[in-house]
Design a protein around this motif. Structure first.
Motif, PDB file in Angstrom:
ATOM      1  N   UNK A  86      87.421  -3.000   4.893  1.00  0.00           N
ATOM      2  CA  UNK A  86      86.808  -3.017   6.223  1.00  0.00           C
ATOM      3  C   UNK A  86      85.318  -2.687   6.185  1.00  0.00           C
ATOM      4  N   UNK A  87      84.967  -1.664   5.410  1.00  0.00           N
ATOM      5  CA  UNK A  87      83.562  -1.267   5.330  1.00  0.00           C
ATOM      6  C   UNK A  87      82.736  -2.296   4.564  1.00  0.00           C
ATOM      7  N   UNK A  88      83.300  -2.851   3.486  1.00  0.00           N
ATOM      8  CA  UNK A  88      82.560  -3.844   2.702  1.00  0.00           C
ATOM      9  C   UNK A  88      82.289  -5.108   3.513  1.00  0.00           C
ATOM     10  N   UNK A  89      83.280  -5.545   4.297  1.00  0.00           N
ATOM     11  CA  UNK A  89      83.075  -6.724   5.144  1.00  0.00           C
ATOM     12  C   UNK A  89      82.006  -6.434   6.193  1.00  0.00           C
ATOM     13  N   UNK A  90      82.064  -5.257   6.793  1.00  0.00           N
ATOM     14  CA  UNK A  90      81.070  -4.868   7.801  1.00  0.00           C
ATOM     15  C   UNK A  90      79.663  -4.884   7.213  1.00  0.00           C
ATOM     16  N   UNK A  91      79.496  -4.255   6.058  1.00  0.00           N
ATOM     17  CA  UNK A  91      78.165  -4.193   5.454  1.00  0.00           C
ATOM     18  C   UNK A  91      77.702  -5.570   4.984  1.00  0.00           C
ATOM     19  N   UNK A  92      78.634  -6.411   4.546  1.00  0.00           N
ATOM     20  CA  UNK A  92      78.282  -7.785   4.155  1.00  0.00           C
ATOM     21  C   UNK A  92      77.718  -8.547   5.349  1.00  0.00           C
ATOM     22  N   UNK A 101      72.154  -1.668   5.720  1.00  0.00           N
ATOM     23  CA  UNK A 101      73.132  -0.655   6.135  1.00  0.00           C
ATOM     24  C   UNK A 101      72.688   0.777   5.875  1.00  0.00           C
ATOM     25  N   UNK A 102      71.735   0.930   4.950  1.00  0.00           N
ATOM     26  CA  UNK A 102      71.287   2.273   4.581  1.00  0.00           C
ATOM     27  C   UNK A 102      70.190   2.800   5.499  1.00  0.00           C
ATOM     28  N   UNK A 107      75.838   4.751   9.600  1.00  0.00           N
ATOM     29  CA  UNK A 107      77.271   4.459   9.562  1.00  0.00           C
ATOM     30  C   UNK A 107      78.010   5.748   9.212  1.00  0.00           C
ATOM     31  N   UNK A 108      78.800   6.244  10.150  1.00  0.00           N
ATOM     32  CA  UNK A 108      79.572   7.468   9.936  1.00  0.00           C
ATOM     33  C   UNK A 108      80.852   7.110   9.196  1.00  0.00           C
ATOM     34  N   UNK A 109      80.983   7.576   7.956  1.00  0.00           N
ATOM     35  CA  UNK A 109      82.149   7.274   7.127  1.00  0.00           C
ATOM     36  C   UNK A 109      83.001   8.516   6.871  1.00  0.00           C
TER      37      UNK A 109
END
Length: 271
Positions: A86-92, A101-102, A107-109
């Motif tokens: 989920x996070x990788x798709x979002x950042x992609x 993204x940085x 982004x609160x993880x």
């Protein structure tokens, strides 16, 4: 008699398949890539792809009919754990839209999976990335509004697939074929029935969710072309998945499609 188990997460499902505790696994396709890259000899092969879209959505605190991804700049988003699909798709998606993204947003993880919707309802974050039923629940309670689909904006990602160890497939082709044939019947049903009809059929599997909510969820997934009409795992989707993993820094080198995917069973089932 076949038994169905539901371990939580692709890592636990993969462990069950590799150890022989399970014959067939249903999980994110990235797990097969990771184990192959780590040097597994009797590696896990994907033989039937089920979904072709990410199933999560971006939820905002207010309606944004003209939402653009750049609208996230300077805001706080409740995201997923580092290295998770989920996070990788979002950042992609962010990177594809020219967003870092940085530095361009926060982004609160730190919130556990499954708890982000509740945290958002309690006032944390400006946006949240939610699977169902979290997204629809936030909308129905007036706590948020779905403004974007990660599934639509990331492309045709092989988000979930059925897989088994190479040795098991080689030794049990009839079982794999019969299993795939049954899955294809389900896909055929989805293609020729409405979301209302599908929701009514699956309602008993979700006793804690009312039919109206289930229908809303199925409609949302139906309209974004979540399910494949056949179960053939295409190379273009496999390549996109590796693009996403590389973008996230989770893959050092490409792995071969021909080793990790077989289409022979899905092709027969689709005939």
């Amino acid at each position: 008699m076949p038994k169905l188990r539901a371990p939580f997460g692709a890592d636990k499902t993969m462990t069950a398949v590799i150890s022989g505790e399970a014959d067939i696994g249903f999980m994110g396709s990235e797990a097969s890539i990771y184990t192959y890259a780590e040097g597994a000899t009797d590696y896990v092969v994907n033989f039937a792809q089920l979904t072709q879209r990410a199933g999560n959505f971006l939820v905002a605190r207010e309606e944004m009919p003209d939402f653009k991804w750049e609208d996230l700049k300077g805001h706080v988003v409740l995201g997923g754990r580092k290295g998770g699909m989920p996070e990788m798709v979002f950042e992609y998606i962010l990177k594809e839209n020219g967003i870092d993204p940085e530095t361009d947003l926060e982004i609160n993880q730190n919130i556990d999976f499954g708890s982000t919707a509740a945290a958002f309802a309690e006032g944390q974050g400006d946006f949240t990335v939610e699977f169902e039923p979290g997204a629809t629940t936030l909308e129905s309670e007036g706590e948020g509004y779905v403004v974007a689909s990660l599934g639509e904006d990331s492309g045709y990602v092989p988000y979930t697939a059925f897989s088994a160890k190479k040795s098991y497939i080689d030794e049990n082709p009839d079982i794999i074929q019969g299993f795939t044939n049954a899955l294809q019947k389900g896909m055929d049903y989805v293609q020729v029935h409405t979301p209302d009809e599908i929701a009514s059929i699956i309602e008993p599997q979700f006793p804690e969710t009312d039919l109206e909510t289930i229908t809303t969820i199925v409609t949302r997934y139906y309209e974004q072309d979540t399910w494949k009409s056949n179960l053939i795992f295409e190379q273009s989707s496999f390549d996109l998945l590796q693009d996403i993993l590389e973008s996230a820094g989770e893959l050092e080198g490409r792995v071969p499609y021909d080793d990790l995917v077989t289409t022979q069973f899905a092709a027969i089932a689709a005939q």
